[in-house]
Scaffold this motif. Sequence first.
Motif, PDB file in Angstrom:
ATOM      1  N   ASP A   1       0.851  -1.198  -0.023  1.00  0.00           N
ATOM      2  CA  ASP A   1      -0.032   0.051   0.004  1.00  0.00           C
ATOM      3  C   ASP A   1       0.717   1.256  -0.042  1.00  0.00           C
ATOM      4  N   ALA A   2       1.970   1.162   0.961  1.00  0.00           N
ATOM      5  CA  ALA A   2       2.765   2.431   0.994  1.00  0.00           C
ATOM      6  C   ALA A   2       3.546   2.800  -0.323  1.00  0.00           C
ATOM      7  N   TYR A   3       4.022   1.393  -0.996  1.00  0.00           N
ATOM      8  CA  TYR A   3       4.603   1.589  -2.408  1.00  0.00           C
ATOM      9  C   TYR A   3       3.835   2.147  -3.207  1.00  0.00           C
ATOM     10  N   ARG A   4       2.556   1.953  -3.624  1.00  0.00           N
ATOM     11  CA  ARG A   4       1.560   2.526  -4.378  1.00  0.00           C
ATOM     12  C   ARG A   4       1.360   3.911  -4.330  1.00  0.00           C
ATOM     13  N   ARG A   5       1.238   4.036  -3.039  1.00  0.00           N
ATOM     14  CA  ARG A   5       0.991   5.716  -2.493  1.00  0.00           C
ATOM     15  C   ARG A   5       2.061   6.447  -2.675  1.00  0.00           C
ATOM     16  N   GLY A   6       3.345   5.971  -2.416  1.00  0.00           N
ATOM     17  CA  GLY A   6       4.451   6.695  -2.704  1.00  0.00           C
ATOM     18  C   GLY A   6       4.617   7.082  -4.188  1.00  0.00           C
ATOM     19  N   CYS A   7       4.642   6.025  -5.035  1.00  0.00           N
ATOM     20  CA  CYS A   7       4.813   6.236  -6.339  1.00  0.00           C
ATOM     21  C   CYS A   7       3.935   7.155  -6.937  1.00  0.00           C
ATOM     22  N   ALA A   8       2.540   7.413  -6.406  1.00  0.00           N
ATOM     23  CA  ALA A   8       1.467   8.171  -6.844  1.00  0.00           C
ATOM     24  C   ALA A   8       1.780   9.455  -6.376  1.00  0.00           C
ATOM     25  N   ALA A   9       2.163   9.620  -5.228  1.00  0.00           N
ATOM     26  CA  ALA A   9       2.767  11.040  -4.558  1.00  0.00           C
ATOM     27  C   ALA A   9       3.637  11.728  -5.366  1.00  0.00           C
ATOM     28  N   ILE A  10       4.861  10.764  -5.732  1.00  0.00           N
ATOM     29  CA  ILE A  10       5.978  11.507  -6.523  1.00  0.00           C
ATOM     30  C   ILE A  10       5.539  11.849  -7.747  1.00  0.00           C
TER      31      ILE A  10
END
Length: 352
Positions: free
Chosen positions: A127-136
Motif C-alpha cells: 500500500d505504501a509502495y503504491r501511494r509513494g509512487c502516486a505522490a511522487i
Amino acid sequence: MTWTGDPIWLADVLRAEGLTVIEHAGWLGRGHGDFRDLRGVMCHHTAGGGPNDWRIVQNGRPGLPGPLAQLVLERDGTYRVIAAGVAWHAGAGSHPGWPTDNANWHVIGIEGVNDGVGQAWPAVQMDAYRRGCAAILRRIGRPASDCVGHKEWSSEGKIDPNFGMASFRAEVARLIATGPPAPMENEIDAEAAVARAWIGTRTTPGELVTADGIGRYARFANGSVYWHPYVRNGDATAVPAHLMETYARYGHESGFLGYPTLRHTVVPGVGDIQAFEGGTLYRRYGQDGFPVRGVIGKRWAAEGYETGPLGWPISDEYDNGTGGLAQDFQNGRLQWDPSGVVKEINRRSDDR
Ligand SMILES: [Zn+2]
C-alpha cells in the motif's frame, strides 16, 4: 524539458500522502550529482529482505558507491529518505520518454525491502509502495505509465521487483487521480495578514490557480502570495515585489525555481533573499537579481553564502565554453565541470 533540480521535496510529499518517513541525516546533500528533469519512478526490490538493507542502498557496495536509490521502503511501510541527488540504480535499459541507458539522472529509485525469492510483500508495504509512487508522480506531473519496474526497463536481465507491474500501475493511476488534499482557502489570506505591514492591497480577485493546476496565488500591490499543498507543509508564502521581478524572469512557479519555500529575508540597506524549491534568489537594491542553485550553490553555501568571500551573485549560471557551468559573484567566479569539481578563480578585489 527544463532543469528541475533535486527532489528536495521527497519527504514532504510522502508525508502529505499520509506515509511514515524517516529522513536520513545528510540526505539533502547525498547523491552523485544533481538531477536534470524528473520523468518518473523506478521500482526495485533489495534482494536482501532484512532491516539493514538500507545500509547498502545508502553506502553502496564494493565497486559501486552509494547511494543506490533515493528511497528505501521497509516492510512495515516506512519510507527511508536516503538521497536527494542522483543514485546508481537503473543501469542500462529503455522506456518510452526516458533517455536510453541514462535513467539515473531523470528517475527516482525506490528499493522495497524483499528477498526477491519468495518472501511475502506485506499489505502495508505494498500500500505504501503504491501511494509513494502516486505522490511522487503527481508532484512531478507525470502519469502512472512513468512508474516502471526495473525488470521492465532493464536490458541487463534485472528481475525486480517480483510483483506484477500492470496491476500495480493501475492502482497508482487511481491514487494519482484521487488528487492532493483540497486547497484551504484561508492559507493565502493568513499569509497576507502576516505580511500586512508591507504587502499592500490585493490586486487580483480571490485565489488564482497556478499553471500546475494544484497551487494557488494572489497578487498584491507590493508582492504576491503563493500556496501549494506540498510546499512548506501547506502554508502560503509571500514574495515581495522586488524579488517578484526576478522570479518572473525565471517563469514564476512553473520555472525551475518552483514555489517559495521560506519567507524572504531583508538585509537592511543591501537587498532581499528568498529560498525557492529549485534555488535561492538574491537581489541587491538597484541591481538585477540572480538565482543560486545546484552544485555551484552548494559550494557557495560552503563558503558562507553572500557573507562569504565571494559576496553576492552578479550573474546567473552560464555555459563556461568547456561543457560546464560558471557563475560570477562580486569577488570571483565559481565553475562546475562534469567531473563534479567546483573551482574558484579570478578572485578580484574590486567590488562590482
Ligand atoms: Zn533493481
